[in-house]
Scaffold this active site. Structure first.
Site, PDB file in Angstrom:
ATOM      1  N   ARG A 251      23.478  71.510  20.050  1.00 23.20           N
ATOM      2  CA  ARG A 251      24.335  72.073  19.016  1.00 23.20           C
ATOM      3  C   ARG A 251      23.806  73.449  18.614  1.00 23.20           C
ATOM      4  O   ARG A 251      22.597  73.633  18.457  1.00 23.20           O
ATOM      5  CB  ARG A 251      24.394  71.149  17.786  1.00 23.20           C
ATOM      6  CG  ARG A 251      25.198  69.881  18.021  1.00 23.20           C
ATOM      7  CD  ARG A 251      26.674  70.199  18.196  1.00 23.20           C
ATOM      8  NE  ARG A 251      27.512  69.031  18.474  1.00 23.20           N
ATOM      9  CZ  ARG A 251      27.909  68.666  19.677  1.00 23.20           C
ATOM     10  NH1 ARG A 251      27.499  69.346  20.740  1.00 23.20           N
ATOM     11  NH2 ARG A 251      28.706  67.625  19.837  1.00 23.20           N
TER      12      ARG A 251
ATOM     13  N   HIS B 164      29.260  76.831  27.105  1.00 21.28           N
ATOM     14  CA  HIS B 164      29.498  75.437  26.705  1.00 21.28           C
ATOM     15  C   HIS B 164      30.037  74.608  27.878  1.00 21.28           C
ATOM     16  O   HIS B 164      31.081  73.955  27.774  1.00 21.28           O
ATOM     17  CB  HIS B 164      30.463  75.367  25.524  1.00 21.28           C
ATOM     18  CG  HIS B 164      30.300  74.101  24.717  1.00 21.28           C
ATOM     19  ND1 HIS B 164      30.472  74.044  23.362  1.00 21.28           N
ATOM     20  CD2 HIS B 164      29.976  72.824  25.091  1.00 21.28           C
ATOM     21  CE1 HIS B 164      30.271  72.808  22.929  1.00 21.28           C
ATOM     22  NE2 HIS B 164      29.964  72.051  23.963  1.00 21.28           N
TER      23      HIS B 164
END
Length: 300
Positions: free
Chosen positions: A215, A263
């Site tokens: 994260r 990502h």
């Protein structure tokens, strides 16, 4: 059973086919009377954010492994299950292993510029220490794959618990002090935000690499850049960010000791994940325990 697909439109085609094959008894719809739905399949970005009208829904099944964008939704009163997809788990382990090997072997030293750089021989994997922060399904899979290669792997978890065969430290300072390569796979919670800041980054060994596919909120951006600039850290591989897509003018893009990936470390794959969705749909309808139920207090 009547199932609401509360996810972005672009996901409908792949997921409706996969869920239809895995759970043919599911009547999957994208709209209808809220009170008529038995289960909600959810991903952020869909048209439905207010879950309060869905009074008869027995479960909200997330299509994401991370649930920080729904667990704090005040209208969520139904049980919430997070996604644990074997395909996602495999891809995360492969991503982390690939970048860990790049760090371990010093691949960036070998520029194709005519210079013969044979003065540095990397240690064997058995002599390289790696710490994996987060000992959930993803962290455990990463640690096991790296251990299989021969690395000296330890995990970090405040609970001190982890998969069999992997030593797990509950003390953050000790976990960081041994980490020549640090892989961060903690969830986004109030307790993990900015966990890697100026003080904690300073506890890493000089020259350590950080690989963060967990994260973006785990690392203080400015503190990371400062630690790289002074030469305390060797390199950072970042796959997740506070703002995504990462803005073109963000300093991460141009920093010589940062590698940005967009990502892509791990993505839920409908073909492998639909089996879990189908299992939880059937469990919800039968009143059986739900797999991977989210603890609202912990946030994951």
């Amino acid at each position: 059973m009547k199932v609401l697909f509360a996810a972005p439109e672009k996901l409908w085609s792949d997921w409706s086919d996969a869920i239809g094959n895995a759970c043919p008894e599911a009547d999957l719809q994208r709209a209808g009377d809220p009170a008529s739905f038995d289960v909600i399949i959810y991903a952020p970005g869909g048209e439905i954010e207010d879950l309060s009208p869905y009074v008869n829904a027995r479960l909200v099944q997330s299509l994401w492994a991370g649930v920080e964008r729904i667990v704090t939704n005040p209208t969520l009163t139904q049980p919430l299950a997070r996604m644990v997809d074997p395909g996602l788990t495999e891809s995360m382990a492969e991503y982390c292993t690939g970048w860990a090997m790049r760090a371990h072997l010093g691949m960036d030293r070998y520029l194709q510029d005519g210079n013969w750089r044979n003065g540095v021989i990397p240690p064997l994997a058995r002599d390289r220490r790696i710490t994996v922060m987060g000992m959930g399904v993803l962290g455990g899979a990463v640690a096991q794959m790296l251990k299989g290669i021969g690395f000296r792997v330890a995990g970090y978890s405040p609970s001190g618990r982890g998969p069999d065969g992997i030593p797990v430290l509950a003390d953050l300072a000790a976990a960081l002090a041994r980490a020549e390569i640090l892989i961060t796979l903690l969830p986004d919670t109030p307790g993990t935000r900015d966990l890697l800041n100026a003080e904690t980054l300073a506890r890493l060994p000089k020259g350590a690499w950080i690989i963060n596919p967990g994260r973006g909120t785990l690392i203080d951006d400015a503190a990371l850049i400062a630690a790289l600039d002074i030469g305390h850290l060797g390199h950072a591989v970042l796959d997740v960010f506070r703002t995504e897509p990462l803005p073109p003018d963000h300093p991460f893009w141009s920093h010589p000791q940062i590698t940005v990936t967009p990502h892509i470390a791990a993505e839920t794959r409908p073909g492998t994940a639909a089996t879990l969705v189908a299992e939880n749909l059937r469990r919800a309808m039968a009143g059986q325990p739900i797999l991977h139920l989210v603890d609202r207090q912990k946030g994951y």
